[in-house]
Design a protein around this motif. Sequence first.
Motif, mmCIF file in Angstrom:
data_model
loop_
_atom_site.group_PDB
_atom_site.id
_atom_site.type_symbol
_atom_site.label_atom_id
_atom_site.label_comp_id
_atom_site.label_asym_id
_atom_site.label_seq_id
_atom_site.Cartn_x
_atom_site.Cartn_y
_atom_site.Cartn_z
ATOM 1 N N ASN A 124 0.825 -1.208 0.000
ATOM 2 C CA ASN A 124 0.000 0.000 0.000
ATOM 3 C C ASN A 124 0.859 1.258 0.000
ATOM 4 O O ASN A 124 0.552 2.246 0.664
ATOM 5 C CB ASN A 124 -0.944 0.010 1.204
ATOM 6 C CG ASN A 124 -1.917 -1.155 1.176
ATOM 7 O OD1 ASN A 124 -2.422 -1.533 0.117
ATOM 8 N ND2 ASN A 124 -2.188 -1.729 2.343
ATOM 9 N N GLY A 125 1.964 1.208 -0.739
ATOM 10 C CA GLY A 125 2.834 2.365 -0.865
ATOM 11 C C GLY A 125 3.816 2.560 0.277
ATOM 12 O O GLY A 125 4.592 3.515 0.273
ATOM 13 N N VAL A 126 3.818 1.653 1.241
ATOM 14 C CA VAL A 126 4.700 1.777 2.401
ATOM 15 C C VAL A 126 5.843 0.774 2.279
ATOM 16 O O VAL A 126 5.610 -0.425 2.053
ATOM 17 C CB VAL A 126 3.929 1.533 3.716
ATOM 18 C CG1 VAL A 126 4.871 1.638 4.908
ATOM 19 C CG2 VAL A 126 2.791 2.534 3.840
ATOM 20 N N ALA A 127 7.082 1.235 2.442
ATOM 21 C CA ALA A 127 8.243 0.358 2.373
ATOM 22 C C ALA A 127 8.239 -0.616 3.542
ATOM 23 O O ALA A 127 8.007 -0.230 4.691
ATOM 24 C CB ALA A 127 9.522 1.184 2.375
ATOM 25 N N THR A 128 8.497 -1.894 3.252
ATOM 26 C CA THR A 128 8.499 -2.926 4.291
ATOM 27 C C THR A 128 9.896 -3.257 4.796
ATOM 28 O O THR A 128 10.048 -3.913 5.816
ATOM 29 C CB THR A 128 7.870 -4.225 3.752
ATOM 30 O OG1 THR A 128 8.675 -4.723 2.679
ATOM 31 C CG2 THR A 128 6.451 -3.974 3.258
ATOM 32 N N GLY A 129 10.919 -2.850 4.049
ATOM 33 C CA GLY A 129 12.280 -3.229 4.407
ATOM 34 C C GLY A 129 12.659 -4.609 3.921
ATOM 35 O O GLY A 129 13.757 -5.089 4.196
ATOM 36 N N ILE A 130 11.760 -5.280 3.187
ATOM 37 C CA ILE A 130 12.026 -6.609 2.641
ATOM 38 C C ILE A 130 12.582 -6.450 1.228
ATOM 39 O O ILE A 130 11.963 -5.828 0.372
ATOM 40 C CB ILE A 130 10.748 -7.462 2.615
ATOM 41 C CG1 ILE A 130 10.221 -7.656 4.044
ATOM 42 C CG2 ILE A 130 11.004 -8.800 1.957
ATOM 43 C CD1 ILE A 130 8.889 -8.376 4.095
ATOM 44 N N ASN A 131 13.750 -7.015 0.988
ATOM 45 C CA ASN A 131 14.432 -6.863 -0.298
ATOM 46 C C ASN A 131 14.766 -8.242 -0.882
ATOM 47 O O ASN A 131 15.706 -8.887 -0.452
ATOM 48 C CB ASN A 131 15.709 -6.043 -0.122
ATOM 49 C CG ASN A 131 16.566 -6.014 -1.372
ATOM 50 O OD1 ASN A 131 17.778 -6.138 -1.327
ATOM 51 N ND2 ASN A 131 15.939 -5.858 -2.530
ATOM 52 N N PRO A 132 14.000 -8.726 -1.872
ATOM 53 C CA PRO A 132 14.291 -10.017 -2.507
ATOM 54 C C PRO A 132 15.403 -9.880 -3.555
ATOM 55 O O PRO A 132 15.445 -8.912 -4.315
ATOM 56 C CB PRO A 132 12.962 -10.406 -3.172
ATOM 57 C CG PRO A 132 11.949 -9.439 -2.646
ATOM 58 C CD PRO A 132 12.703 -8.205 -2.298
ATOM 59 N N GLN A 133 16.288 -10.872 -3.581
ATOM 60 C CA GLN A 133 17.345 -10.953 -4.579
ATOM 61 C C GLN A 133 17.436 -12.395 -5.059
ATOM 62 O O GLN A 133 16.998 -13.313 -4.370
ATOM 63 C CB GLN A 133 18.688 -10.506 -3.985
ATOM 64 C CG GLN A 133 18.680 -9.114 -3.395
ATOM 65 C CD GLN A 133 19.969 -8.784 -2.686
ATOM 66 O OE1 GLN A 133 20.997 -9.446 -2.869
ATOM 67 N NE2 GLN A 133 19.942 -7.759 -1.850
ATOM 68 N N ARG A 134 18.043 -12.575 -6.239
ATOM 69 C CA ARG A 134 18.190 -13.928 -6.761
ATOM 70 C C ARG A 134 19.551 -14.095 -7.423
ATOM 71 O O ARG A 134 20.038 -13.196 -8.111
ATOM 72 C CB ARG A 134 17.104 -14.253 -7.790
ATOM 73 C CG ARG A 134 15.726 -14.205 -7.249
ATOM 74 C CD ARG A 134 14.690 -14.410 -8.312
ATOM 75 N NE ARG A 134 14.353 -15.823 -8.496
ATOM 76 C CZ ARG A 134 13.304 -16.227 -9.199
ATOM 77 N NH1 ARG A 134 12.530 -15.358 -9.792
ATOM 78 N NH2 ARG A 134 13.039 -17.512 -9.299
ATOM 79 N N HIS A 135 20.126 -15.279 -7.210
ATOM 80 C CA HIS A 135 21.333 -15.711 -7.916
ATOM 81 C C HIS A 135 20.956 -16.973 -8.684
ATOM 82 O O HIS A 135 20.368 -17.900 -8.113
ATOM 83 C CB HIS A 135 22.469 -16.011 -6.939
ATOM 84 C CG HIS A 135 22.921 -14.826 -6.146
ATOM 85 N ND1 HIS A 135 23.932 -13.987 -6.576
ATOM 86 C CD2 HIS A 135 22.493 -14.322 -4.959
ATOM 87 C CE1 HIS A 135 24.123 -13.030 -5.691
ATOM 88 N NE2 HIS A 135 23.257 -13.207 -4.691
ATOM 89 N N GLN A 136 21.309 -17.014 -9.962
ATOM 90 C CA GLN A 136 20.965 -18.166 -10.788
ATOM 91 C C GLN A 136 22.151 -18.570 -11.665
ATOM 92 O O GLN A 136 22.885 -17.707 -12.160
ATOM 93 C CB GLN A 136 19.767 -17.859 -11.679
ATOM 94 C CG GLN A 136 18.491 -17.544 -10.917
ATOM 95 C CD GLN A 136 17.367 -17.087 -11.815
ATOM 96 O OE1 GLN A 136 17.594 -16.457 -12.850
ATOM 97 N NE2 GLN A 136 16.132 -17.401 -11.442
ATOM 98 N N VAL A 137 22.305 -19.879 -11.838
ATOM 99 C CA VAL A 137 23.255 -20.430 -12.804
ATOM 100 C C VAL A 137 22.461 -21.372 -13.693
ATOM 101 O O VAL A 137 21.850 -22.342 -13.192
ATOM 102 C CB VAL A 137 24.410 -21.179 -12.127
ATOM 103 C CG1 VAL A 137 25.329 -21.803 -13.174
ATOM 104 C CG2 VAL A 137 25.198 -20.238 -11.218
ATOM 105 N N VAL A 138 22.424 -21.091 -15.002
ATOM 106 C CA VAL A 138 21.585 -21.880 -15.898
ATOM 107 C C VAL A 138 22.399 -22.373 -17.097
ATOM 108 O O VAL A 138 23.421 -21.798 -17.459
ATOM 109 C CB VAL A 138 20.384 -21.051 -16.409
ATOM 110 C CG1 VAL A 138 19.513 -20.591 -15.246
ATOM 111 C CG2 VAL A 138 20.848 -19.852 -17.234
ATOM 112 N N ALA A 139 21.901 -23.447 -17.676
ATOM 113 C CA ALA A 139 22.403 -23.961 -18.946
ATOM 114 C C ALA A 139 21.260 -23.925 -19.934
ATOM 115 O O ALA A 139 20.088 -24.010 -19.550
ATOM 116 C CB ALA A 139 22.935 -25.382 -18.785
#
Length: 215
Positions: A194-209
């Motif tokens: 609802n427009g309010v920052a939660t402080g939760i920051n998702p990130q991803r690392h991937q290695v693919v073929a």
Amino acid sequence: MAVVWDRVQMEESMRKFATAIILSLVATTPALAQEGYRHETYAGVIGGWDRARINYPGASASDDGVVYGGVIGIQTSQERSFMFGVEGEVTGSTTKETVDDVFTPGDTARVKMGRDLFIGARAGIRPSRGLLIYGKVGYTNARMTAEYTGPATNLELSDNLEGYRVGGGVEFGEGALRFRGEYRYSNYGDVRLNGVATGINPQRHQVVAGALFAF
């Protein structure tokens, strides 16, 4: 400090970025064709390792899964020289993460990563026949489902996370069939409710073929 992204502004900027790349390729195609450049369209499948890392206020958690999906792109290249193009992906993932005692003792938060859409630019060099070393950057839109169970609360929220992706890899093959190995990192900024920052920051690392077919 978490970076807070304005999602509307980011989405508009990345759309303009992708559109500019595509228009540049279209505009330069006639001139490049006269100078010995080759233009290709390709499609293929990718799969590999996916690690989702969720940064919470004062803590973090991560879990591994499998990423799978398809890729399609267009590129302009010159033999034994450079390549540049535009690439898109649609992928899914089995990755999910469960964290206990998030806000109060006995509560549980679960995050599941869903489909992921990517559009961006790819550029590289060809040091020898059949070998391409490349980098990529672009916009990613991932579906995330979050569930929270507390002493007196049960919540479920699904949202589309927008962010950026950077990566690089190696591609082999000089015929229609090519194979690649690639690492990429994605950051989705600070999740807002609802427009309010939660402080939760998702990130991803991937290695693919991947296996690709050019036509």
